[in-house]
Write a protein that holds these residues in place. Structure first.
Motif, PDB file in Angstrom:
ATOM      1  N   ASP A  89      -5.670   0.479   2.484  1.00 32.55           N
ATOM      2  CA  ASP A  89      -4.990   0.079   3.574  1.00 32.55           C
ATOM      3  C   ASP A  89      -3.424  -0.225   2.682  1.00 32.55           C
ATOM      4  OD1 ASP A  89      -6.559   0.410   5.696  1.00 32.55           O
ATOM      5  OD2 ASP A  89      -6.876  -1.704   5.839  1.00 32.55           O
ATOM      6  N   PHE A  90      -3.357  -0.771   1.697  1.00 31.01           N
ATOM      7  CA  PHE A  90      -2.301  -1.123   0.706  1.00 31.01           C
ATOM      8  C   PHE A  90      -1.359   0.108   0.546  1.00 31.01           C
ATOM      9  CE2 PHE A  90      -0.069  -1.963  -3.224  1.00 31.01           C
ATOM     10  CZ  PHE A  90       0.717  -3.266  -2.931  1.00 31.01           C
ATOM     11  N   HIS A  91      -2.312   1.095  -0.048  1.00 28.58           N
ATOM     12  CA  HIS A  91      -1.666   2.373  -0.374  1.00 28.58           C
ATOM     13  C   HIS A  91      -1.054   3.372   0.909  1.00 28.58           C
ATOM     14  CE1 HIS A  91      -2.147   6.662  -1.662  1.00 28.58           C
ATOM     15  NE2 HIS A  91      -1.775   6.221  -2.854  1.00 28.58           N
ATOM     16  N   ASP A 121       7.290  10.900  -7.428  1.00 35.01           N
ATOM     17  CA  ASP A 121       7.375  11.366  -6.024  1.00 35.01           C
ATOM     18  C   ASP A 121       7.655   9.999  -4.966  1.00 35.01           C
ATOM     19  OD1 ASP A 121       4.705  10.398  -6.732  1.00 35.01           O
ATOM     20  OD2 ASP A 121       3.763  12.041  -5.610  1.00 35.01           O
ATOM     21  N   LEU A 122       7.562   8.804  -5.536  1.00 35.24           N
ATOM     22  CA  LEU A 122       7.691   7.619  -4.927  1.00 35.24           C
ATOM     23  C   LEU A 122       6.256   7.167  -4.436  1.00 35.24           C
ATOM     24  CD1 LEU A 122      11.332   7.999  -3.309  1.00 35.24           C
ATOM     25  CD2 LEU A 122      10.703   7.039  -5.514  1.00 35.24           C
ATOM     26  N   GLN A 123       5.155   7.585  -4.795  1.00 36.17           N
ATOM     27  CA  GLN A 123       3.928   7.218  -4.622  1.00 36.17           C
ATOM     28  C   GLN A 123       3.554   5.952  -5.311  1.00 36.17           C
ATOM     29  OE1 GLN A 123       1.760   8.611  -1.847  1.00 36.17           O
ATOM     30  NE2 GLN A 123       3.898   9.476  -1.513  1.00 36.17           N
ATOM     31  N   ILE A 124       3.266   4.933  -4.439  1.00 33.45           N
ATOM     32  CA  ILE A 124       3.141   3.526  -5.235  1.00 33.45           C
ATOM     33  C   ILE A 124       1.288   3.555  -5.460  1.00 33.45           C
ATOM     34  CG2 ILE A 124       2.989   1.345  -4.864  1.00 33.45           C
ATOM     35  CD1 ILE A 124       5.395   1.510  -3.200  1.00 33.45           C
ATOM     36  N   SER A 125       0.994   3.027  -6.686  1.00 35.16           N
ATOM     37  CA  SER A 125      -0.415   3.067  -6.708  1.00 35.16           C
ATOM     38  C   SER A 125      -0.785   1.634  -7.670  1.00 35.16           C
ATOM     39  CB  SER A 125      -1.211   4.202  -7.443  1.00 35.16           C
ATOM     40  OG  SER A 125      -0.460   4.459  -8.706  1.00 35.16           O
ATOM     41  N   ILE A 126      -1.965   1.128  -7.525  1.00 34.59           N
ATOM     42  CA  ILE A 126      -2.345  -0.100  -8.271  1.00 34.59           C
ATOM     43  C   ILE A 126      -3.125   0.590  -9.575  1.00 34.59           C
ATOM     44  CG2 ILE A 126      -3.759  -1.845  -8.328  1.00 34.59           C
ATOM     45  CD1 ILE A 126      -3.590  -1.797  -5.132  1.00 34.59           C
ATOM     46  N   LYS A 127      -2.590   0.032 -10.740  1.00 34.70           N
ATOM     47  CA  LYS A 127      -3.109   0.453 -12.055  1.00 34.70           C
ATOM     48  C   LYS A 127      -4.510  -0.179 -12.397  1.00 34.70           C
ATOM     49  CE  LYS A 127       0.819   1.804 -14.714  1.00 34.70           C
ATOM     50  NZ  LYS A 127       1.760   1.477 -16.026  1.00 34.70           N
ATOM     51  N   ASP A 128      -4.801  -1.438 -11.931  1.00 39.28           N
ATOM     52  CA  ASP A 128      -6.132  -1.921 -11.942  1.00 39.28           C
ATOM     53  C   ASP A 128      -6.882  -1.320 -11.118  1.00 39.28           C
ATOM     54  OD1 ASP A 128      -8.237  -3.730 -12.158  1.00 39.28           O
ATOM     55  OD2 ASP A 128      -7.079  -5.428 -12.096  1.00 39.28           O
ATOM     56  N   GLU A 129      -7.852  -0.543 -11.938  1.00 38.59           N
ATOM     57  CA  GLU A 129      -8.938   0.309 -11.254  1.00 38.59           C
ATOM     58  C   GLU A 129      -9.677  -0.664 -10.301  1.00 38.59           C
ATOM     59  OE1 GLU A 129     -11.003   2.777 -14.184  1.00 38.59           O
ATOM     60  OE2 GLU A 129      -9.179   3.635 -14.868  1.00 38.59           O
ATOM     61  N   GLU A 130     -10.233  -1.802 -10.939  1.00 36.05           N
ATOM     62  CA  GLU A 130     -11.144  -2.675  -9.928  1.00 36.05           C
ATOM     63  C   GLU A 130     -10.585  -3.037  -8.622  1.00 36.05           C
ATOM     64  OE1 GLU A 130     -13.260  -7.058 -10.121  1.00 36.05           O
ATOM     65  OE2 GLU A 130     -12.543  -6.192 -12.195  1.00 36.05           O
ATOM     66  N   LEU A 131      -9.130  -3.514  -8.753  1.00 30.17           N
ATOM     67  CA  LEU A 131      -8.653  -3.716  -7.570  1.00 30.17           C
ATOM     68  C   LEU A 131      -8.167  -2.434  -6.572  1.00 30.17           C
ATOM     69  CD1 LEU A 131      -5.839  -6.380  -8.432  1.00 30.17           C
ATOM     70  CD2 LEU A 131      -7.644  -6.893  -6.854  1.00 30.17           C
ATOM     71  N   ALA A 132      -7.794  -1.400  -7.195  1.00 33.15           N
ATOM     72  CA  ALA A 132      -7.605  -0.199  -6.557  1.00 33.15           C
ATOM     73  C   ALA A 132      -8.992   0.424  -5.736  1.00 33.15           C
ATOM     74  CB  ALA A 132      -7.082   0.882  -7.525  1.00 33.15           C
ATOM     75  N   SER A 133     -10.089   0.005  -6.258  1.00 36.79           N
ATOM     76  CA  SER A 133     -11.315   0.559  -5.608  1.00 36.79           C
ATOM     77  C   SER A 133     -11.692  -0.282  -4.294  1.00 36.79           C
ATOM     78  CB  SER A 133     -12.366   0.394  -6.572  1.00 36.79           C
ATOM     79  OG  SER A 133     -12.710  -1.036  -7.021  1.00 36.79           O
ATOM     80  N   LEU A 134     -10.999  -1.573  -4.102  1.00 34.84           N
ATOM     81  CA  LEU A 134     -11.309  -2.322  -3.046  1.00 34.84           C
ATOM     82  C   LEU A 134     -11.076  -1.566  -1.683  1.00 34.84           C
ATOM     83  CD1 LEU A 134     -10.214  -5.660  -4.054  1.00 34.84           C
ATOM     84  CD2 LEU A 134     -12.677  -4.779  -3.788  1.00 34.84           C
ATOM     85  N   PHE A 182      -2.503  -7.678  -5.172  1.00 37.73           N
ATOM     86  CA  PHE A 182      -2.096  -6.476  -5.312  1.00 37.73           C
ATOM     87  C   PHE A 182      -0.662  -6.439  -6.018  1.00 37.73           C
ATOM     88  CE2 PHE A 182      -4.881  -4.905  -1.687  1.00 37.73           C
ATOM     89  CZ  PHE A 182      -5.981  -4.643  -2.410  1.00 37.73           C
ATOM     90  N   LEU A 183       0.260  -7.356  -5.158  1.00 37.33           N
ATOM     91  CA  LEU A 183       1.448  -7.213  -5.924  1.00 37.33           C
ATOM     92  C   LEU A 183       1.746  -8.011  -7.159  1.00 37.33           C
ATOM     93  CD1 LEU A 183       3.070  -8.645  -2.538  1.00 37.33           C
ATOM     94  CD2 LEU A 183       3.320  -6.284  -3.479  1.00 37.33           C
ATOM     95  N   LEU A 184       0.849  -8.977  -7.622  1.00 39.44           N
ATOM     96  CA  LEU A 184       0.700  -9.432  -8.998  1.00 39.44           C
ATOM     97  C   LEU A 184       0.519  -8.266 -10.045  1.00 39.44           C
ATOM     98  CD1 LEU A 184      -0.164 -13.113  -8.813  1.00 39.44           C
ATOM     99  CD2 LEU A 184       2.334 -11.898  -9.294  1.00 39.44           C
ATOM    100  N   ALA A 185      -0.523  -7.405  -9.646  1.00 40.19           N
ATOM    101  CA  ALA A 185      -1.270  -6.334 -10.636  1.00 40.19           C
ATOM    102  C   ALA A 185      -0.031  -5.288 -10.728  1.00 40.19           C
ATOM    103  CB  ALA A 185      -2.300  -5.774  -9.674  1.00 40.19           C
ATOM    104  N   GLU A 186      -0.487  -5.110 -11.968  1.00 40.34           N
ATOM    105  CA  GLU A 186       0.687  -3.821 -12.284  1.00 40.34           C
ATOM    106  C   GLU A 186       0.796  -2.656 -11.296  1.00 40.34           C
ATOM    107  OE1 GLU A 186       2.156  -1.494 -16.473  1.00 40.34           O
ATOM    108  OE2 GLU A 186       0.354  -2.955 -16.198  1.00 40.34           O
ATOM    109  N   LEU A 187       1.777  -2.422 -10.591  1.00 45.83           N
ATOM    110  CA  LEU A 187       1.789  -1.343  -9.856  1.00 45.83           C
ATOM    111  C   LEU A 187       2.755  -0.273 -10.447  1.00 45.83           C
ATOM    112  CD1 LEU A 187       3.014  -3.010  -6.441  1.00 45.83           C
ATOM    113  CD2 LEU A 187       0.798  -2.316  -6.837  1.00 45.83           C
ATOM    114  N   GLU A 188       2.458   1.054 -10.006  1.00 51.58           N
ATOM    115  CA  GLU A 188       3.044   2.231 -10.834  1.00 51.58           C
ATOM    116  C   GLU A 188       3.660   2.925  -9.626  1.00 51.58           C
ATOM    117  OE1 GLU A 188       1.941   5.302 -13.964  1.00 51.58           O
ATOM    118  OE2 GLU A 188       0.526   5.356 -12.194  1.00 51.58           O
ATOM    119  N   ILE A 189       4.910   3.481  -9.528  1.00 51.25           N
ATOM    120  CA  ILE A 189       5.600   4.151  -8.739  1.00 51.25           C
ATOM    121  C   ILE A 189       5.961   5.620  -9.373  1.00 51.25           C
ATOM    122  CG2 ILE A 189       7.682   4.358  -7.157  1.00 51.25           C
ATOM    123  CD1 ILE A 189       7.952   1.745  -6.909  1.00 51.25           C
TER     124      ILE A 189
END
Length: 173
Positions: free
Chosen positions: A88-90, A70-83, A60-67
């Motif tokens: 919980d990470f979000h 509104d300071l909301q953090i999300s994972i750009k990789d859709e496959e990782l984000a669907s886990l 998750f930390l190595l994947a490209e994160l987007e802030i």
């Protein structure tokens, strides 16, 4: 009469010690223990309960994160984000870790005075706060960059101190 006062003081001391110890877990990350109304967010979420989940957190930390703005953090990789663990990470990144300089400084001060070693979930949240602070340091300029860098150094020193303490034999958790 004196023995009654002594007994009362002893009872009060034991009650105060047990209450302080019981609620001390919420000191570092109070948002993790505070349920929100009309929310389905888990209370006190934890990411790493196994080695596989530690490796997933690293991904998750190595994947490209987007802030977002509104300071909301999300994972750009859709496959990782669907886990499942991505939710919980979000939750941890967006609802638990501090994101403002005063809150991060408060956390650093609490960490410097924290007795014993950090619990697994507190260590995890501190590492995520450190990653967020590093990201904000990289994006900042001028005086703001110095402030974020100072917070980054404080968190790093607190984590380093905790790791050094935990490697010593006989240190209570």
């Amino acid at each position: 009469m004196r023995w009654k006062i002594l007994l009362l003081l002893l009872l009060y001391y034991n009650a105060q010690a047990s209450v302080c110890h019981r609620w001390s877990r919420a000191v570092l990350f109070p948002a993790a223990h505070r349920p929100k109304r009309l929310s389905s967010l888990p209370l006190n979420p934890v990411l790493q309960t196994s080695l596989e989940e530690v490796e997933l957190l690293y991904e998750f930390l190595l994947a490209e994160l987007e802030i977002g703005p509104d300071l909301q953090i999300s994972i750009k990789d859709e496959e990782l984000a669907s886990l499942r663990k991505a939710s919980d990470f979000h939750t941890i990144c967006n609802n638990v870790i501090p994101k403002s300089i005063p809150d991060i400084r408060r956390l650093s001060a609490s960490l410097s005075g924290h007795p014993g070693i950090l619990k697994k979930e507190d260590f995890e949240r501190t590492v995520l706060t450190l990653a967020y602070t590093a990201y904000r340091t990289a994006l900042s300029q001028g005086y703001q960059k110095d402030i974020w860098a100072q917070s980054l150094i404080s968190l790093f020193q607190a984590l380093r101190h905790d790791l050094m303490r935990s490697s010593q034999p006989g240190v209570p958790p």
